[in-house]
Structures are given as C-alpha cells and as structure tokens.
Design a protein around this motif. Sequence first.
Motif, mmCIF file in Angstrom:
data_model
loop_
_atom_site.group_PDB
_atom_site.id
_atom_site.type_symbol
_atom_site.label_atom_id
_atom_site.label_comp_id
_atom_site.label_asym_id
_atom_site.label_seq_id
_atom_site.Cartn_x
_atom_site.Cartn_y
_atom_site.Cartn_z
ATOM 1 N N ALA A 495 5.736 -0.464 0.570
ATOM 2 C CA ALA A 495 6.523 0.681 1.022
ATOM 3 C C ALA A 495 6.935 1.558 -0.163
ATOM 4 C CB ALA A 495 7.757 0.207 1.786
ATOM 5 N N ASN A 496 7.407 0.928 -1.239
ATOM 6 C CA ASN A 496 7.770 1.690 -2.430
ATOM 7 C C ASN A 496 6.544 2.350 -3.058
ATOM 8 O OD1 ASN A 496 10.470 0.993 -2.234
ATOM 9 N ND2 ASN A 496 10.263 -0.814 -3.544
ATOM 10 N N ALA A 497 5.430 1.620 -3.046
ATOM 11 C CA ALA A 497 4.196 2.180 -3.593
ATOM 12 C C ALA A 497 3.769 3.407 -2.801
ATOM 13 C CB ALA A 497 3.090 1.127 -3.590
ATOM 14 N N ALA A 498 3.846 3.315 -1.463
ATOM 15 C CA ALA A 498 3.454 4.449 -0.619
ATOM 16 C C ALA A 498 4.311 5.674 -0.917
ATOM 17 C CB ALA A 498 3.557 4.066 0.855
ATOM 18 N N ALA A 499 5.611 5.464 -1.155
ATOM 19 C CA ALA A 499 6.504 6.582 -1.478
ATOM 20 C C ALA A 499 6.058 7.256 -2.774
ATOM 21 C CB ALA A 499 7.944 6.098 -1.588
ATOM 22 N N CYS A 500 5.641 6.473 -3.761
ATOM 23 C CA CYS A 500 5.167 7.043 -5.022
ATOM 24 C C CYS A 500 3.860 7.805 -4.830
ATOM 25 C CB CYS A 500 4.971 5.943 -6.065
ATOM 26 S SG CYS A 500 6.513 5.173 -6.628
ATOM 27 N N PHE A 501 2.945 7.243 -4.038
ATOM 28 C CA PHE A 501 1.670 7.914 -3.810
ATOM 29 C C PHE A 501 1.866 9.228 -3.045
ATOM 30 C CE2 PHE A 501 -0.115 3.370 -3.848
ATOM 31 C CZ PHE A 501 -0.369 3.439 -5.208
ATOM 32 N N LYS A 502 2.814 9.233 -2.109
ATOM 33 C CA LYS A 502 3.107 10.485 -1.401
ATOM 34 C C LYS A 502 3.603 11.548 -2.371
ATOM 35 C CE LYS A 502 4.358 8.240 2.990
ATOM 36 N NZ LYS A 502 5.469 7.885 3.912
ATOM 37 N N ARG A 503 4.472 11.119 -3.288
ATOM 38 C CA ARG A 503 4.991 12.076 -4.273
ATOM 39 C C ARG A 503 3.874 12.573 -5.177
ATOM 40 N NH1 ARG A 503 7.949 16.202 -5.038
ATOM 41 N NH2 ARG A 503 9.017 16.331 -7.040
ATOM 42 N N ALA A 504 2.928 11.699 -5.513
ATOM 43 C CA ALA A 504 1.796 12.108 -6.351
ATOM 44 C C ALA A 504 0.956 13.166 -5.649
ATOM 45 C CB ALA A 504 0.940 10.898 -6.703
ATOM 46 N N VAL A 505 0.712 12.973 -4.351
ATOM 47 C CA VAL A 505 -0.053 13.961 -3.582
ATOM 48 C C VAL A 505 0.706 15.285 -3.531
ATOM 49 C CG1 VAL A 505 -0.983 14.527 -1.303
ATOM 50 C CG2 VAL A 505 -1.256 12.214 -2.228
ATOM 51 N N GLU A 506 1.996 15.230 -3.318
ATOM 52 C CA GLU A 506 2.807 16.449 -3.265
ATOM 53 C C GLU A 506 2.762 17.209 -4.584
ATOM 54 O OE1 GLU A 506 6.253 14.969 -0.081
ATOM 55 O OE2 GLU A 506 6.592 14.847 -2.242
ATOM 56 N N LEU A 507 2.726 16.478 -5.706
ATOM 57 C CA LEU A 507 2.767 17.124 -7.019
ATOM 58 C C LEU A 507 1.401 17.599 -7.488
ATOM 59 C CD1 LEU A 507 5.216 14.699 -8.865
ATOM 60 C CD2 LEU A 507 5.685 17.024 -8.096
ATOM 61 N N ASP A 508 0.326 17.146 -6.843
ATOM 62 C CA ASP A 508 -1.008 17.606 -7.235
ATOM 63 C C ASP A 508 -1.144 19.101 -6.982
ATOM 64 O OD1 ASP A 508 -2.605 15.703 -8.460
ATOM 65 O OD2 ASP A 508 -3.087 14.703 -6.577
ATOM 66 N N ASP A 509 -1.873 19.775 -7.860
ATOM 67 C CA ASP A 509 -2.120 21.205 -7.685
ATOM 68 C C ASP A 509 -3.120 21.431 -6.560
ATOM 69 O OD1 ASP A 509 -0.471 21.935 -9.838
ATOM 70 O OD2 ASP A 509 -2.073 21.508 -11.264
ATOM 71 N N ALA A 510 -3.007 22.573 -5.900
ATOM 72 C CA ALA A 510 -4.002 22.948 -4.903
ATOM 73 C C ALA A 510 -5.349 23.117 -5.594
ATOM 74 C CB ALA A 510 -3.587 24.245 -4.221
ATOM 75 N N GLY A 511 -6.397 22.558 -4.996
ATOM 76 C CA GLY A 511 -7.719 22.611 -5.598
ATOM 77 C C GLY A 511 -7.996 21.489 -6.572
ATOM 78 N N SER A 512 -7.026 20.595 -6.767
ATOM 79 C CA SER A 512 -7.223 19.479 -7.690
ATOM 80 C C SER A 512 -8.323 18.553 -7.183
ATOM 81 C CB SER A 512 -5.914 18.697 -7.837
ATOM 82 O OG SER A 512 -6.135 17.463 -8.496
ATOM 83 N N CYS A 513 -9.082 17.997 -8.110
ATOM 84 C CA CYS A 513 -10.129 17.038 -7.753
ATOM 85 C C CYS A 513 -9.672 15.596 -7.937
ATOM 86 C CB CYS A 513 -11.374 17.291 -8.600
ATOM 87 S SG CYS A 513 -12.229 18.832 -8.208
ATOM 88 N N HIS A 514 -8.407 15.412 -8.283
ATOM 89 C CA HIS A 514 -7.891 14.062 -8.526
ATOM 90 C C HIS A 514 -7.309 13.499 -7.228
ATOM 91 C CE1 HIS A 514 -8.537 14.732 -12.768
ATOM 92 N NE2 HIS A 514 -7.893 15.871 -12.656
ATOM 93 N N THR A 515 -8.178 12.925 -6.414
ATOM 94 C CA THR A 515 -7.802 12.462 -5.081
ATOM 95 C C THR A 515 -7.382 10.994 -5.046
ATOM 96 O OG1 THR A 515 -10.132 11.966 -4.639
ATOM 97 C CG2 THR A 515 -9.320 14.118 -3.942
ATOM 98 N N GLU A 516 -7.295 10.357 -6.208
ATOM 99 C CA GLU A 516 -7.002 8.923 -6.217
ATOM 100 C C GLU A 516 -5.653 8.627 -5.585
ATOM 101 O OE1 GLU A 516 -6.790 5.096 -9.281
ATOM 102 O OE2 GLU A 516 -6.860 7.133 -10.070
ATOM 103 N N GLY A 517 -4.673 9.505 -5.786
ATOM 104 C CA GLY A 517 -3.355 9.281 -5.189
ATOM 105 C C GLY A 517 -3.420 9.215 -3.680
ATOM 106 N N PHE A 518 -4.238 10.099 -3.070
ATOM 107 C CA PHE A 518 -4.381 10.075 -1.611
ATOM 108 C C PHE A 518 -5.078 8.797 -1.157
ATOM 109 C CE2 PHE A 518 -7.092 11.102 2.106
ATOM 110 C CZ PHE A 518 -6.078 11.249 3.037
ATOM 111 N N GLY A 519 -6.109 8.375 -1.882
ATOM 112 C CA GLY A 519 -6.798 7.139 -1.523
ATOM 113 C C GLY A 519 -5.867 5.932 -1.611
#
Length: 615
Positions: A495-519
């Motif tokens: 649950a804590n990990a998911a919260a961090c990954f959500k924040r990582a996705v939110e902070l990614d720039d539009a058009g970013s190719c770094h999709t690991e946070g979403f995965g």
Amino acid sequence: MGEPEAAAEDLEALIDELDYLPGHFHLEMQLNFEPRSPASLHARDLKLQQDGLRQELELAAAPQRPAVRHLLGALAFHLEELDEARERFLEVAHEDPGNLNAWANLAHVSGRLGRDEEEEACAGRLAALMGLAAESGAAGDPQLRAARCLAEQGYAHGLDVGCTSLEERARVLAAGIALYDKALGYGQQIPMEEKRGWYFTMATLFIRLDGIFLELGSEEQKRLPAFNRTLALLRQVLKSPDPHYQALAWCYLGILLERKDTFSTTPMGVHDCGYSGTDPLDCFGKAIEIAKDQPLILNRLAKIFHFLGKQDMAIGTCNMALDILRDPELNWQAYCTRAKVSRPAPHPATRNQNKGQGSRSRPGCQSPNVIEPSWWKRAYKSSRPKIHLRAYLHDLERAKMGLGGMPDRNHLACAKADLEEVVKVCPSLKTYLDIGQVYYYMGVDAVQELLAVDEAALNQALVFLAKASESELGATLPELQLLRGKCLRIKGEDANAAACFKRAVELDDAGSCHTEGFGCLLQALLAQWSQAQLSDAELGREVDKWLRRAQGKYPAARLRQELQRVWRGHTGEVLGLARALVAQGRPALVRLLFETMEQDGEGASVRRGRRAFSL
C-alpha cells in the motif's frame, strides 16, 4: 519629460529597426514561453538547471561568466525570485558597465518590481550604449558590445528549459548557433582567446545538434555541413593556451571521429583539418594528458566518458583526479562520478524505453585489439584491484536477461565507500539520492529485484531517501518516489509502495518515456488485490483511473511496452484483473491488453527473424 523617459521612448520607437535586441526575456526559448507542465514541475526543472549553472559559474572562464550570470538571473526571474535576479544582473553591470544585456535585463526586472525610476534609468543607459540616444557619449566600440550581447544570448539557448521533443530542442540549438554566427559578424575586433571560447561553445551546440540528428535518423546531407564546420571550430579551439579548452576540445574531437563512421564516406572536413587516420582513442588520451594535473578538468572529462558509455576511461580519469586531490570536501565530484559508474545499470526494459531520449548507443566504440597507450597504464596505477567498472553493468544486464550468472556485488561496496566519504562533507540532494540507490541495489536480489537480501541496506536506503525528500526540490523528483516505492515493495508494504508509485506518475513530465513507475504501480495494485487488500471493484477503479492518466502522459508505444512487461511477469493476476474489469463494464484495459499481446507476438516473430538472419 526627463532625459531617461525620452530615451526609453526613443528605444521603443526604434526597436523594429534594430538588427538585434538586447536582453534575455524576449528570446524565443521555451524558458520564456508559458510552461506546458504543472507549475511545481516547471519550477523543479528550473531549480535543477539553476544548481547546475552555479557549479558552471565556478569553472567558467572570465569572458564567459557574464553569460552564465545572465542565465542564472533569468532562471531566478521565472522562479519569482526577483531580488536575486536583479542582483545577478547588477553584478554583470558593475563588472562591465558596457554590457547591453545587463541593462536590458535590469530594466525588465525593475519594471516587474515596480522600480519605475530605475527602469527608466536602465533603459536610458541602454539607449546610450547602443547609440540610440541623442547624446550617447558611451566609450568603447558599439560593435564589440553588440557581439558580446549576441554571444551571451546564444549561450542561453544551449541551456534552455522546457523542450518536450527532439525537434524542439534542435530548433533552439540551431537558434543559439545562429546568434553566435551573428556575434562573430559584429566581433571582428574581439580578442582571439575570447573568440575561441565562443568557438568552443558553438562546437558544443553543434555536437548536441548532430546527436539529435542521429536520433531522428536525418539524412547525411543534412548533417554533413555542420559536422565539417565543428571540426574546423575545434581545430581553432586547440590553439588556445587554456588547458580547459584544450582538453575538452580533444575530447570532443574524439567524439566526432567516432561518429565519422555513421557517414557512408569519411566527411571531407576530417581531411581538411588534418585528422586523416587519427584514432579517437588517441584524442581521448591527449585530453587526459593535458588535464593530468588539473582535477577539475579531469572530473569534467570523467563525466563525459561516463555519458559516452566509456566506463573504464571514466574510472581511470577519476582515479587520476583523486591522486592529485583526495580530500572529499574539495574533490567530491570525483568520488560521485566514480560511484556512479560503479552502480548497476537500469533494467534493460527501462533502458530501451530511454531510446530516443539521448541514449542511442555510440558508434565507433573502442576495439578490443587497440593497444593501450602509456597514459592509460598511468591512469590505472591507482585503481582498486579487480575494479572493471563495465563488468558489473554488463553482468547485471546479462543476468536480468537470463544470459549470465550473478554480477560482482563488490562494485556496489566500492560505490558505497566513495559516496559515504562525500556524504560526510558535502551532503546534498544528489548525494543522498545516489547513495540511496546504491543501498537499494545492495538490499535486493540482482536479477528480478523482488527479494530482500539485506534488510538493513533497504532500511538505510529509505533513510537517505527521506533525507533527500526533505528538500523542496527532492519532493518533486519522480526518481526519488520510484526508488522509495521499490524499497517499500520489497519490504512487503504494498500500500505504501503504491502511494509512492502514484506520486512518481504524477511527477513525470508529459511525454516522458520513463514508464517504470506506472508499471510498478500496476504490480503493487495486483499484489494488494491478490492478498485481498483490494476488492475487485476497488482494483477496477484504481486501474481504470491510473491507466487513463498514463495514456494522457506517456507515448502509446512506451505504454504498451510497459504493459507487456507487467503481463509477462503477472499473467495470472492480469487475467483475473481482465475478468474483474469485464464484470464491472470496464473493457478498455482488457482491449488494450489484448492489443499488446498481439503486438508482442508480432514483435517476437520479427525479432526471431532478425536473430536468425544475423546468425
């Protein structure tokens, strides 16, 4: 009406007739346009650029410092730090009262601060320096002032913030080169050493532009004129008595000579400049030889070698710098670079996602049959036993793909030792993030990153990441949130990990190719669902919400690759998710999953065919 007011009006009336316009706030750079990313993320990018420029200011040659200060002032202005921006421009004006950009930028900032009298005075001073006032009386050559004004603007284009595509970046770099060309037209009387500094910056912009053309697959004829001109510029820079310019020019020449093999025939500039038969390795060797007593220059060369993928050269150069200056407080950059090249490489899937973002493999890699020159043996005299920096990166890569055994984890211990020396004397966001990453890799298995092998190392990683997130800038870095989430996932805190990954996705720039946070977020949600921590309905809502957000943020091809990776590793959970989504009337993700399966199969057949052909 006073004289300053009249001068300001004259300036406005003649703007359209000017061949150039001083100042930085009218330049067609993304920095001056409305930001496309959220305000907090845009501010993060500006601050990161600001931090890098402050370090650059310490190393810059005297003629180039005004250009660096102008850009620092412009960044401060866009960060709403108006007093600091004003201070930067005042520094330039006090050191060089004839600097056109200083007075133009001061007028702009003073107007924003409501200092009307100061704004008018600055505009009047600018008009006098440009010869636009009735009684200018300004000493010095106006042509030289114009040349330096244009060169400072060209420098700013090389460090623009906010470009979202390679094409956009190429346009900005080309505009910067054009400004330097215009400056050279005005600056016939510029001192030769100052002009060589311009040549060096132009060569840097040309090399970056050529790298973009390589990424875009541009035709040879589009690259060739700029490539030949860059060689000519570097030949002039090599005549400089400054060891900084000499060493970096030889390094850049080595980069170009490696790239000559990307043309169908050797570019004529190679022969025109007398570099026929010159080996790129010899160029890198000359660069290190020139800088052998200069730790700051050696550190810069080490960074370049690291980004070129020449990790052996990077570690040897770092060791030379540390032989000269071992104090981590004075030479922390060498420790950080050496630790960085000792850290493991990104997961192959992640690295592939970065292609098109400047990670194309470099042509002309060093042949194993090349005899190592004497400078290389000297560089390795102080190296640690059995440190083959490329070995860990290469072995880790092969292990993750199932092609080799476990990598040598001694490299992680060496990186940790270096970074702990730096943390003691120069704690910073970057150092905390770097050592946190090292501790993370020490705490997990090297192949799948799913099992904890050292709980204490994971806890220590979280401690350093917490220190990094204390800064305002650290809280806006998606890389930090991703790493925290991965640590927590290994510890079983999904649950804590998911919260961090959500924040990582939110902070990614539009058009970013770094999709690991979403995965990683999908995997964390599936883990919670399989452990009955989420119901079918909750899982469906979460996946639907974050898939839609990911579709609006990441390129479709990269998103498909990430979904394929999750599918391969969690086939049973994904099938259960598909059934749950269909039952809830949310077939969008199911359809996308099936599409990726089909494309995955097609891609696999293509890859098999290519492999058979190569064999």
